[in-house]
Scaffold this motif. Structure first.
Motif, PDB file in Angstrom:
ATOM      1  N   ILE A  51       5.431  -6.134  52.154  1.00 28.71           N
ATOM      2  CA  ILE A  51       5.045  -6.643  50.841  1.00 28.71           C
ATOM      3  C   ILE A  51       6.198  -7.391  50.163  1.00 28.71           C
ATOM      4  N   ASP A  52       7.372  -7.405  50.821  1.00 32.35           N
ATOM      5  CA  ASP A  52       8.437  -8.246  50.288  1.00 32.35           C
ATOM      6  C   ASP A  52       7.998  -9.707  50.236  1.00 32.35           C
ATOM      7  N   VAL A  53       7.039 -10.068  51.110  1.00 28.47           N
ATOM      8  CA  VAL A  53       6.515 -11.433  51.112  1.00 28.47           C
ATOM      9  C   VAL A  53       5.736 -11.700  49.827  1.00 28.47           C
ATOM     10  N   LEU A  54       4.873 -10.784  49.446  1.00 29.08           N
ATOM     11  CA  LEU A  54       4.093 -10.944  48.217  1.00 29.08           C
ATOM     12  C   LEU A  54       5.008 -10.991  46.995  1.00 29.08           C
ATOM     13  N   VAL A  55       5.993 -10.101  46.962  1.00 27.53           N
ATOM     14  CA  VAL A  55       6.942 -10.087  45.851  1.00 27.53           C
ATOM     15  C   VAL A  55       7.688 -11.417  45.775  1.00 27.53           C
TER      16      VAL A  55
END
Length: 253
Positions: A207-211
């Motif tokens: 979810i680092d991508v979404l952040v």
């Protein structure tokens, strides 16, 4: 890596951690302190369940590793290794959740420091990693914005592992689809479905991508960062969508 909120431990666990630390401190030499810390940590059964529960509460996704964000976090990692700082062995602020690969194969006992002795690695429970790292979304690779960011990339192998890089590219595509589906659901008045989309999106690995998507959409150079993806940028800047996604996680960008 993303910013994480440190959980609060039960009072009895905190008290026991303090007692262990006091016992280590009473040893006369550094070697004795290291030996006692190692011995006590090997027999940490009375505090481990509470530590694991607290770290699981903090972790991204479904108990994902706090370093790579991909694999399940299975190990209690000492951010500052206990071999270097035995008095921090039972310091709750020194505990992070790591996958076995990051803990045993990547970070190990590495703890690089700057010339002034300050840590180069970023503790995601103490500061925002995005002050030091930028994810190049289409490529799935990280770029260091500071020496500390570069140290994280190297020590955690953030760009060296193809499975992470390829996974982030896939996660980027999936996240774009998710925000599009959220907008469609809201346009149809399907609020329960939209809420479910938000929940599932945050519970995925990486979810680092979404952040990074939300963080970069607010950057002054957002138009350049999302060149050719104007529709995605428009969705990320939508106030209602930002509120729905970011409030769910309790972050603001």
């Amino acid at each position: 890596m993303i910013r994480l909120r440190r959980a609060v431990l039960p009072a009895d666990t905190t008290e026991r951690l303090n007692r262990y630390t006091s016992e280590i401190r009473q040893r006369a030499t550094e070697k004795e302190r290291k030996d006692r810390a190692k011995e006590l940590w090997a027999n940490r059964r009375q505090v481990r369940p509470a530590l694991v529960a607290g770290l699981a509460e903090m972790a991204p996704g479904r108990e994902r590793c706090m370093y790579c964000g991909d694999s399940q976090g299975t190990d209690i990692d000492h951010f500052e290794p206990k071999s270097l700082a035995p008095l921090r062995t039972f310091d709750w602020l020194n505990h992070l959740l790591a996958c076995s690969f990051c803990n045993s194969n990547q970070k190990r006992n590495l703890f690089p420091t700057a010339a002034d002795g300050s840590p180069l690695l970023v503790d995601p429970s103490a500061e925002d990693p995005l002050d030091h790292l930028r994810l190049v979304l289409p490529l799935g690779t990280y770029r260091g914005l500071t020496d500390r960011g570069e140290a994280c990339i190297e020590v955690f192998g953030l760009n060296a592992r193809a499975v992470l890089v390829e996974g982030r590219r896939d996660a980027y595509a999936t996240a774009r689809h998710s925000i599009e589906l959220w907008r469609i659901a809201m346009a149809k008045g399907q609020r329960d479905k939209a809420t479910e989309i938000v929940r599932v999106t945050w519970n995925r690995p990486l979810i680092d991508v979404l952040v990074a998507m939300f963080h970069q959409s607010g950057h002054p150079a957002a138009d350049a960062l999302f060149a050719g993806e104007e529709e995605t940028l428009g969705l990320l800047l939508d106030a209602e969508l930002r509120s729905a996604f970011l409030h769910f996680r309790g972050v603001s960008y």
